[in-house]
Motif scaffolding. Structure first.
Motif, PDB file in Angstrom:
ATOM      1  N   LYS A  30       0.844  -1.200   0.000  1.00  9.49           N
ATOM      2  CA  LYS A  30       0.000   0.000   0.000  1.00  9.49           C
ATOM      3  C   LYS A  30       0.880   1.251   0.000  1.00  9.49           C
ATOM      4  O   LYS A  30       1.673   1.457   0.915  1.00  9.49           O
ATOM      5  CB  LYS A  30      -0.923   0.002   1.219  1.00  9.49           C
ATOM      6  N   LEU A  31       0.736   2.058  -1.018  1.00  4.94           N
ATOM      7  CA  LEU A  31       1.491   3.307  -1.085  1.00  4.94           C
ATOM      8  C   LEU A  31       0.810   4.373  -0.224  1.00  4.94           C
ATOM      9  O   LEU A  31      -0.420   4.422  -0.140  1.00  4.94           O
ATOM     10  CB  LEU A  31       1.601   3.791  -2.530  1.00  4.94           C
ATOM     11  N   LYS A  32       1.598   5.222   0.406  1.00 11.78           N
ATOM     12  CA  LYS A  32       1.057   6.261   1.287  1.00 11.78           C
ATOM     13  C   LYS A  32       0.713   7.545   0.539  1.00 11.78           C
ATOM     14  O   LYS A  32       0.233   8.510   1.123  1.00 11.78           O
ATOM     15  CB  LYS A  32       2.065   6.562   2.401  1.00 11.78           C
ATOM     16  N   LYS A  33       0.985   7.523  -0.765  1.00 11.79           N
ATOM     17  CA  LYS A  33       0.704   8.685  -1.615  1.00 11.79           C
ATOM     18  C   LYS A  33       0.493   8.210  -3.037  1.00 11.79           C
ATOM     19  O   LYS A  33       1.109   7.235  -3.464  1.00 11.79           O
ATOM     20  CB  LYS A  33       1.875   9.674  -1.545  1.00 11.79           C
ATOM     21  N   ASN A  34      -0.373   8.869  -3.777  1.00 10.78           N
ATOM     22  CA  ASN A  34      -0.620   8.482  -5.158  1.00 10.78           C
ATOM     23  C   ASN A  34       0.601   8.799  -6.008  1.00 10.78           C
ATOM     24  O   ASN A  34       1.050   9.938  -6.099  1.00 10.78           O
ATOM     25  CB  ASN A  34      -1.840   9.224  -5.705  1.00 10.78           C
ATOM     26  N   LYS A  35       1.161   7.750  -6.656  1.00 18.51           N
ATOM     27  CA  LYS A  35       2.410   7.896  -7.398  1.00 18.51           C
ATOM     28  C   LYS A  35       2.268   7.623  -8.895  1.00 18.51           C
ATOM     29  O   LYS A  35       3.175   7.914  -9.662  1.00 18.51           O
ATOM     30  CB  LYS A  35       3.455   6.940  -6.822  1.00 18.51           C
ATOM     31  N   GLY A  36       1.174   7.008  -9.314  1.00 19.59           N
ATOM     32  CA  GLY A  36       1.003   6.699 -10.735  1.00 19.59           C
ATOM     33  C   GLY A  36       1.389   5.274 -11.065  1.00 19.59           C
ATOM     34  O   GLY A  36       2.124   4.606 -10.327  1.00 19.59           O
ATOM     35  N   VAL A  37       0.886   4.802 -12.209  1.00 16.41           N
ATOM     36  CA  VAL A  37       1.045   3.394 -12.584  1.00 16.41           C
ATOM     37  C   VAL A  37       2.508   3.017 -12.835  1.00 16.41           C
ATOM     38  O   VAL A  37       2.934   1.894 -12.523  1.00 16.41           O
ATOM     39  CB  VAL A  37       0.166   3.064 -13.813  1.00 16.41           C
ATOM     40  N   SER A  38       3.299   3.923 -13.392  1.00 15.11           N
ATOM     41  CA  SER A  38       4.716   3.626 -13.649  1.00 15.11           C
ATOM     42  C   SER A  38       5.451   3.327 -12.355  1.00 15.11           C
ATOM     43  O   SER A  38       6.212   2.353 -12.265  1.00 15.11           O
ATOM     44  CB  SER A  38       5.388   4.795 -14.378  1.00 15.11           C
ATOM     45  N   TYR A  39       5.232   4.146 -11.343  1.00 16.76           N
ATOM     46  CA  TYR A  39       5.872   3.948 -10.046  1.00 16.76           C
ATOM     47  C   TYR A  39       5.448   2.603  -9.445  1.00 16.76           C
ATOM     48  O   TYR A  39       6.279   1.859  -8.911  1.00 16.76           O
ATOM     49  CB  TYR A  39       5.490   5.090  -9.102  1.00 16.76           C
ATOM     50  N   CYS A  40       4.144   2.283  -9.546  1.00 15.45           N
ATOM     51  CA  CYS A  40       3.621   1.024  -8.999  1.00 15.45           C
ATOM     52  C   CYS A  40       4.269  -0.183  -9.667  1.00 15.45           C
ATOM     53  O   CYS A  40       4.647  -1.156  -8.989  1.00 15.45           O
ATOM     54  CB  CYS A  40       2.110   0.957  -9.198  1.00 15.45           C
ATOM     55  N   ARG A  41       4.416  -0.140 -10.965  1.00 20.37           N
ATOM     56  CA  ARG A  41       5.043  -1.265 -11.669  1.00 20.37           C
ATOM     57  C   ARG A  41       6.508  -1.401 -11.300  1.00 20.37           C
ATOM     58  O   ARG A  41       7.027  -2.520 -11.179  1.00 20.37           O
ATOM     59  CB  ARG A  41       4.880  -1.075 -13.185  1.00 20.37           C
TER      60      ARG A  41
END
Length: 283
Positions: free
Chosen positions: A64-75
């Motif tokens: 779970k990310l604590k801030k919205n980072k975008g799909v690139s960051y998630c991958r």
């Protein structure tokens, strides 16, 4: 547990399709596979749905990310966290064909020397109300021979530069420092282009494995105007830097392919600039 395959699923407010996505994956995993869900700070029921699957299946990992980072960051988080020898990216509104994981694992075990496997997909058209996936004729992977990887891109109308059409060896990505760039839309274009230009050993899995929901203009990828133009400029910049940095490894065909991608990007950029206002253009 040995892990041959890691399935990375970026999630952001995906409650409408997430259960269907995760169910299509989890119901066919017996061993050798892990699932990494990377939640991009969702505020709907995506976390609740993910946790329900987490309780049932030991092969799931939830980040779970604590801030919205975008799909690139998630991958990229998925790449760095994966334990599998190979990685597959699955969008949270898409799903896998029943028996698809078994097909993939069989190919991985038979041809583990390959750095990448191309996979075909089916299309589920939500706008037309269709409930049955159909063959995706826009993604045929027509190779001239098994050593000419770029031959499948000659007709760009029959080649879609999306990361979910690949099963990728994690070591290949790390050794070549291939990660997703911080680009809001069309981030796949750079990622896939780098793969195609640096790839040496690959194989095509002929049976469709992936089911892609076709939302047309409802998707982020169809964003028009200012935001789209910014992303397209970033795509062009990233590919030009790649050409400069990897020049010793790029032959004539590879450079020609990259220039074709730049040309297509520039054409779309021009169309999006036409609908930008003066302040957008100034920015």
């Amino acid at each position: 547990m040995s892990v041959n395959l890691t399935i990375v699923i970026p999630v952001y407010n995906s409650q409408k399709y997430l259960f269907d996505c995760l169910n299509s994956v989890c119901k066919q995993i017996k061993r050798d596979v892990e699932v990494i869900i990377v939640d991009d700070f969702s505020y709907d029921d995506s976390i609740k749905i993910s946790k329900n699957f987490l309780k049932k299946f030991k092969f799931i990992k939830l980040i779970k990310l604590k801030k919205n980072k975008g799909v690139s960051y998630c991958r990229n988080v998925g790449i760095n966290s994966a334990k599998g020898e190979y990685i597959h990216f699955l969008d949270s509104d898409d799903k896998l064909v029943s028996g698809g994981i078994k097909i993939v694992l069989e190919h991985l075990k038979q041809s583990s020397r390959n750095d990448a496997f191309f996979i075909k997909n089916l299309i589920l058209n939500n706008l037309k109300g269709g409930s049955k996936p159909v063959y995706d004729h826009a993604q045929t992977f027509e190779f001239e021979n098994n050593s000419a990887v770029l031959s499948c891109t000659k007709n760009l109308n029959k080649f879609r530069a999306v990361c979910w059409n690949f099963i990728l060896k994690r070591k290949f990505l790390l050794d070549n420092k291939i990660f997703f760039r911080k680009i809001k839309t069309s981030e796949d274009w750079v990622f896939v282009s780098e793969i195609l230009c640096l790839l040496k050993k690959f194989c095509l899995i002929k049976k469709p494995v992936y089911i892609h929901r076709d939302f047309h203009f409802n998707t982020l990828g169809k964003t028009k105007g200012y935001e789209r133009a910014k992303s397209l400029l970033n795509v062009i910049s990233a590919i030009l830097k790649f050409i400069k940095n990897k020049k010793p490894f790029l032959n004539k065909k590879k450079v020609e392919y990259l220039l074709r991608i730049i040309n297509l990007t520039a054409q779309e950029l021009f169309l999006n600039l036409l609908i930008c206002n003066k302040q957008n253009l100034k920015n």
